[in-house]
Scaffold this motif. Structure first.
Motif, PDB file in Angstrom:
ATOM      1  N   UNK A   1     -14.862   6.326  61.248  1.00 37.49           N
ATOM      2  CA  UNK A   1     -15.756   7.066  61.923  1.00 37.49           C
ATOM      3  C   UNK A   1     -15.890   8.381  61.275  1.00 37.49           C
ATOM      4  N   UNK A   2     -17.124   8.971  61.416  1.00 37.87           N
ATOM      5  CA  UNK A   2     -17.614  10.258  60.764  1.00 37.87           C
ATOM      6  C   UNK A   2     -17.502  11.378  61.665  1.00 37.87           C
ATOM      7  N   UNK A   3     -17.128  12.560  61.277  1.00 36.17           N
ATOM      8  CA  UNK A   3     -16.975  13.506  62.183  1.00 36.17           C
ATOM      9  C   UNK A   3     -17.702  14.647  61.279  1.00 36.17           C
ATOM     10  N   UNK A   4     -18.395  15.564  61.888  1.00 33.19           N
ATOM     11  CA  UNK A   4     -19.174  16.608  61.363  1.00 33.19           C
ATOM     12  C   UNK A   4     -18.512  18.050  61.764  1.00 33.19           C
TER      13      UNK A   4
ATOM     14  N   UNK B   1     -19.207  16.320  56.420  1.00 28.17           N
ATOM     15  CA  UNK B   1     -18.808  15.360  57.408  1.00 28.17           C
ATOM     16  C   UNK B   1     -17.706  14.799  56.619  1.00 28.17           C
ATOM     17  N   UNK B   2     -16.751  14.153  57.500  1.00 26.54           N
ATOM     18  CA  UNK B   2     -15.278  13.518  56.662  1.00 26.54           C
ATOM     19  C   UNK B   2     -15.073  12.379  57.456  1.00 26.54           C
TER      20      UNK B   2
ATOM     21  N   UNK C   1     -12.429   9.157  58.370  1.00 25.17           N
ATOM     22  CA  UNK C   1     -11.180   8.920  59.358  1.00 25.17           C
ATOM     23  C   UNK C   1      -9.967   9.551  58.696  1.00 25.17           C
ATOM     24  N   UNK C   2     -10.210   9.579  57.445  1.00 22.84           N
ATOM     25  CA  UNK C   2      -8.639   9.998  56.714  1.00 22.84           C
ATOM     26  C   UNK C   2      -8.858  11.494  56.282  1.00 22.84           C
ATOM     27  N   UNK C   3     -10.003  12.155  56.856  1.00 22.23           N
ATOM     28  CA  UNK C   3     -10.170  13.597  56.588  1.00 22.23           C
ATOM     29  C   UNK C   3     -10.807  14.118  55.112  1.00 22.23           C
ATOM     30  N   UNK C   4     -11.211  13.058  54.434  1.00 24.66           N
ATOM     31  CA  UNK C   4     -11.906  13.170  53.177  1.00 24.66           C
ATOM     32  C   UNK C   4     -13.476  13.388  53.387  1.00 24.66           C
ATOM     33  N   UNK C   5     -13.852  14.386  52.651  1.00 21.31           N
ATOM     34  CA  UNK C   5     -15.220  14.945  52.935  1.00 21.31           C
ATOM     35  C   UNK C   5     -16.222  14.039  52.340  1.00 21.31           C
ATOM     36  N   UNK C   6     -17.176  13.487  52.948  1.00 24.60           N
ATOM     37  CA  UNK C   6     -18.179  12.528  52.585  1.00 24.60           C
ATOM     38  C   UNK C   6     -19.648  13.075  52.531  1.00 24.60           C
ATOM     39  N   UNK C   7     -19.907  14.082  52.638  1.00 19.56           N
ATOM     40  CA  UNK C   7     -21.266  14.715  52.636  1.00 19.56           C
ATOM     41  C   UNK C   7     -21.442  16.043  53.239  1.00 19.56           C
ATOM     42  N   UNK C   8     -22.629  16.882  52.984  1.00 18.93           N
ATOM     43  CA  UNK C   8     -22.824  18.309  53.510  1.00 18.93           C
ATOM     44  C   UNK C   8     -24.105  18.257  53.793  1.00 18.93           C
ATOM     45  N   UNK C   9     -24.459  19.382  54.529  1.00 21.91           N
ATOM     46  CA  UNK C   9     -25.739  19.825  54.844  1.00 21.91           C
ATOM     47  C   UNK C   9     -25.636  21.272  54.798  1.00 21.91           C
TER      48      UNK C   9
ATOM     49  N   UNK D   1     -25.590  10.662  56.936  1.00 24.23           N
ATOM     50  CA  UNK D   1     -26.639  11.575  56.963  1.00 24.23           C
ATOM     51  C   UNK D   1     -27.361  11.812  58.094  1.00 24.23           C
ATOM     52  N   UNK D   2     -27.332  10.741  58.860  1.00 26.54           N
ATOM     53  CA  UNK D   2     -27.695  10.946  60.401  1.00 26.54           C
ATOM     54  C   UNK D   2     -26.850  11.968  61.259  1.00 26.54           C
ATOM     55  N   UNK D   3     -25.644  11.511  61.100  1.00 24.64           N
ATOM     56  CA  UNK D   3     -24.728  12.461  61.746  1.00 24.64           C
ATOM     57  C   UNK D   3     -25.031  14.196  61.256  1.00 24.64           C
TER      58      UNK D   3
END
Length: 149
Positions: free
Chosen positions: A1-4, A53-54, A56-64, A96-98
């Motif tokens: 799951x992605x959280x922003x 974005x991170x 489920x483990x809290x690792x960053x996966x992207x940014x805007x 990316x959408x999130x």
């Protein structure tokens, strides 16, 4: 799951690696030190909004990253969505959408009238994402660049 969420100074190390990857995507040489200094300045001055974005483990996966601006003609605020980057292994998973949706929501919360962005002509993957979110290609104005330095 992605959280922003909004980036903080605690994200500096992971965000630095993302920014360096983003720059390399655009054919710039890797420079972690310069990327770190740039981000430290942005976070310190608060002259941009950075969302991350991170997983489920809290690792960053992207940014805007968004830069506030104004329009003299429109007499309103317009933000430039200058950067969007998602780790290659996290693409096509809604990250990316999130990030784009969170950026739009943040602009809405700040009463921003318009978001603008530019992307490379050959970056069709990004163009498809933007258009699927309702962004419209600007056909009324030409973009120009001038290298001053």
């Amino acid at each position: 799951m992605t959280t922003v969420r909004t980036a903080t100074i605690k994200d500096l190390d992971a965000l630095t690696n993302l920014l360096d990857g983003y720059r390399q995507f655009y054919k710039q040489p890797g420079d972690v030190g310069a990327a770190r200094d740039f981000l430290r300045q942005r976070l310190g001055l608060g002259d941009s909004y950075i969302l991350v974005s991170e997983n489920g483990e809290g690792a960053l996966t992207g940014f805007v990253q968004l830069y506030p601006g104004v329009s003299t003609v429109g007499l309103n605020a317009r933000w430039t969505l200058n950067d969007l980057f998602v780790l290659p292994e996290c693409r096509d998973k809604g990250t990316g959408r999130a990030l784009m949706e969170a950026a739009t929501q943040l602009a809405h919360e700040h009463g921003v009238a318009r978001l603008i962005l530019m992307t490379q002509v050959e970056n069709e993957r990004a163009q498809h994402l933007y258009e699927s979110l309702g962004w419209q290609r600007n056909t009324a104005f030409y973009g120009y660049l001038l290298d001053v330095k």
